[in-house]
Scaffold this active site. Structure first.
Site, PDB file in Angstrom:
ATOM      1  N   ASP A 150       0.842  -1.220   0.000  1.00  0.00           N
ATOM      2  CA  ASP A 150       0.000   0.000   0.000  1.00  0.00           C
ATOM      3  C   ASP A 150       0.866   1.254   0.000  1.00  0.00           C
ATOM      4  O   ASP A 150       0.472   2.279  -0.538  1.00  0.00           O
ATOM      5  CB  ASP A 150      -1.037   0.002   1.144  1.00  0.00           C
ATOM      6  CG  ASP A 150      -0.458  -0.120   2.539  1.00  0.00           C
ATOM      7  OD1 ASP A 150       0.733  -0.440   2.690  1.00  0.00           O
ATOM      8  OD2 ASP A 150      -1.223   0.136   3.505  1.00  0.00           O
ATOM      9  N   ASP A 156      -5.427   0.145   5.983  1.00  0.00           N
ATOM     10  CA  ASP A 156      -6.229  -0.180   7.166  1.00  0.00           C
ATOM     11  C   ASP A 156      -7.342   0.850   7.379  1.00  0.00           C
ATOM     12  O   ASP A 156      -8.483   0.515   7.693  1.00  0.00           O
ATOM     13  CB  ASP A 156      -5.348  -0.240   8.419  1.00  0.00           C
ATOM     14  CG  ASP A 156      -4.191  -1.204   8.243  1.00  0.00           C
ATOM     15  OD1 ASP A 156      -4.204  -1.971   7.265  1.00  0.00           O
ATOM     16  OD2 ASP A 156      -3.265  -1.174   9.079  1.00  0.00           O
TER      17      ASP A 156
HETATM   18  C1  GLA Z   1       0.309  -2.513   8.471  1.00  0.00           C
HETATM   19  C2  GLA Z   1       0.096  -1.099   7.921  1.00  0.00           C
HETATM   20  C3  GLA Z   1      -0.571  -1.150   6.544  1.00  0.00           C
HETATM   21  C4  GLA Z   1       0.139  -2.098   5.606  1.00  0.00           C
HETATM   22  C5  GLA Z   1       0.368  -3.454   6.286  1.00  0.00           C
HETATM   23  C6  GLA Z   1       1.186  -4.378   5.437  1.00  0.00           C
HETATM   24  O1  GLA Z   1      -0.933  -3.077   8.768  1.00  0.00           O
HETATM   25  O2  GLA Z   1      -0.693  -0.333   8.791  1.00  0.00           O
HETATM   26  O3  GLA Z   1      -0.630   0.144   6.002  1.00  0.00           O
HETATM   27  O4  GLA Z   1       1.330  -1.549   5.135  1.00  0.00           O
HETATM   28  O5  GLA Z   1       1.013  -3.305   7.535  1.00  0.00           O
HETATM   29  O6  GLA Z   1       0.521  -4.698   4.265  1.00  0.00           O
END
Ligand code: GLA
Length: 403
Positions: free
Chosen positions: A47, A189
């Site tokens: 992301d 997220d």
């Molecule tokens: C965490 C971060 C997300 C993403 C994931 C890995 O959850 O908050 O933004 O980068 O790791 O995919």
């Protein structure tokens, strides 16, 4: 031991939040909002690299009940697991800054950015509030984004002022996490916590922030998503995330590209003398492709293909991106060798946290038993007893709750 772990129900956490509010503040709350945790089906650590991700919102939520007070202070109590002490904080809404306890920084950061965005600095109404949650803590299911998005939804209700789009809401919460909690997370997220839809996975283009709802297992009586919480969180989880981000950026520069969207596997040859950077970039490029393919597979209801892509994703995260750990590998290996399992992988940031498995509903009990047995063999009985297992279907994003 029952196969699936029992979690508090939505009604139970709502009752808990309301009764605590009454006990502390001597009145009934006026507003309630909730926001879900998430599980990412595929598209990990991309992301923040202009990739695509494919998460779904969980039925497990963080809930916030609250009401106005006459001054300009906030008084907030949390029942959420994993929060540092004290659980009850009072702070001025005119002077929001990160401080201890850490859990309150997610709340303060969101309020601060919300006020800045809507030019409401110094004008926010005071409020009392209580948090309760049934999102399992321990990493991987985005309990922090759920707190952020519940707070934002609550602020919108309390002030009657709305941000213009879900994109903006996600960005406001992400900035809170960067500036107030010191975690340089991507946007996945927060975006799924607001934009999640029942019976759909969300394909999110992390470059444009456009999102597409893809029907997923809603109509299917046969398939289910099984989350396993390993119960471990390795120290590395905090420090290695920014390191991975840096390595990805360095590799991109050496490939003379401005976005991973324009990078192809062929471009990796310039990284021959930088084997670590090569592996990081290879994960990003191949995972982005896998996620696009997975979205197509879901659209075509080709769950065998989806499962195969999930397995490849785990291998890439383990060997190229190096964010898995022994516990997650043992759980994934145990699952993928069971009949009825289509695919399994680590999910979230890694170094502990959770795995996600796509499987036939009638295989759930046997798969859980095998995962426990293999975990006991590799570690010990106590560790296996701490494993949490949750079956779930895609659920709705943040929303107001009737009191
Ligand atoms: C965490 C971060 C997300 C993403 C994931 C890995 O959850 O908050 O933004 O980068 O790791 O995919």
């Amino acid at each position: 031991m029952p196969a699936v772990t029992k979690l508090a129900t939505f009604e139970e956490i709502l009752t808990l939040a309301k009764s605590t509010y009454h006990e502390i503040f001597g009145a009934d709350p006026e507003v309630a909002c909730c926001a879900p945790g998430r599980v990412n089906l595929i598209g990990e650590h991309i992301d923040y690299n202009d990739g695509f991700v494919l998460p779904m919102a969980l039925p497990m939520v963080t809930l916030l009940v609250g009401g106005r007070r006459t001054d300009t202070k906030a008084s907030v109590f949390t029942h959420c697991g994993g929060c540092d002490d004290p659980k009850h904080v009072e702070f001025s809404l005119k002077d929001l800054k990160p401080e201890l306890p850490k859990w309150a920084n997610y709340v303060k950061g969101v309020i601060h950015n919300f006020a800045t965005e809507l030019k409401l600095e110094g004008q926010l109404p005071g409020f009392n509030a209580v948090f309760a949650s049934n999102v399992p803590v321990g990493g991987g299911l985005s309990s922090s984004a759920a707190v952020e998005m519940a707070t934002l939804t609550f602020m919108e209700q309390l002030t009657g002022k709305q941000l213009e789009s879900n994109k903006k809401r996600a960005l406001v919460c992400q900035a809170a996490e960067h500036k107030f909690a010191g975690m340089p997370c991507g946007i996945m997220d927060q975006m799924i916590s607001i934009a999640g839809q029942k019976d759909h996975a969300l394909l999110l283009d992390c470059r444009s922030l456009d999102s597409f709802q893809i029907p997923f297992i809603g109509g299917s009586k046969d398939l289910v998503v099984l989350i396993c919480n390993s119960g471990v969180r390795h120290e590395l989880s905090q420090s290695e995330y920014p390191t991975r981000r840096r390595q990805c950026a360095e590799a991109l520069k050496l490939m003379e590209k401005t976005s991973y969207r324009d990078a192809k596997v062929d471009n990796l040859s310039v990284l021959q003398s930088e084997p670590i950077l090569l592996r990081r970039a290879r994960h990003v490029i191949t995972e982005t492709k896998r996620t696009q393919d997975a979205a197509e597979a879901l659209k075509a209801c080709d769950f065998t293909k989806m499962g195969a892509l999930m397995k490849e994703s785990h291998t890439s995260l383990r060997d190229d991106f190096e964010v898995s750990c022994r516990e997650l590998d043992v759980l994934v290996d145990a699952a993928i060798n069971c009949s009825g399992v289509l695919g399994s992988r680590m999910t979230g940031g890694g170094f502990g946290g959770c795995t996600v498995t796509l499987l036939q509903r009638d295989a759930v009990d046997d798969v859980i038993a095998t995962m426990r047995t293999n975990f006991t063999k590799e570690f010990n009985k106590d560790a296996a007893e701490r494993l949490g297992f949750y079956t779930c279907v895609p659920s709705n994003g943040a929303r107001r709750v009737d009191l």
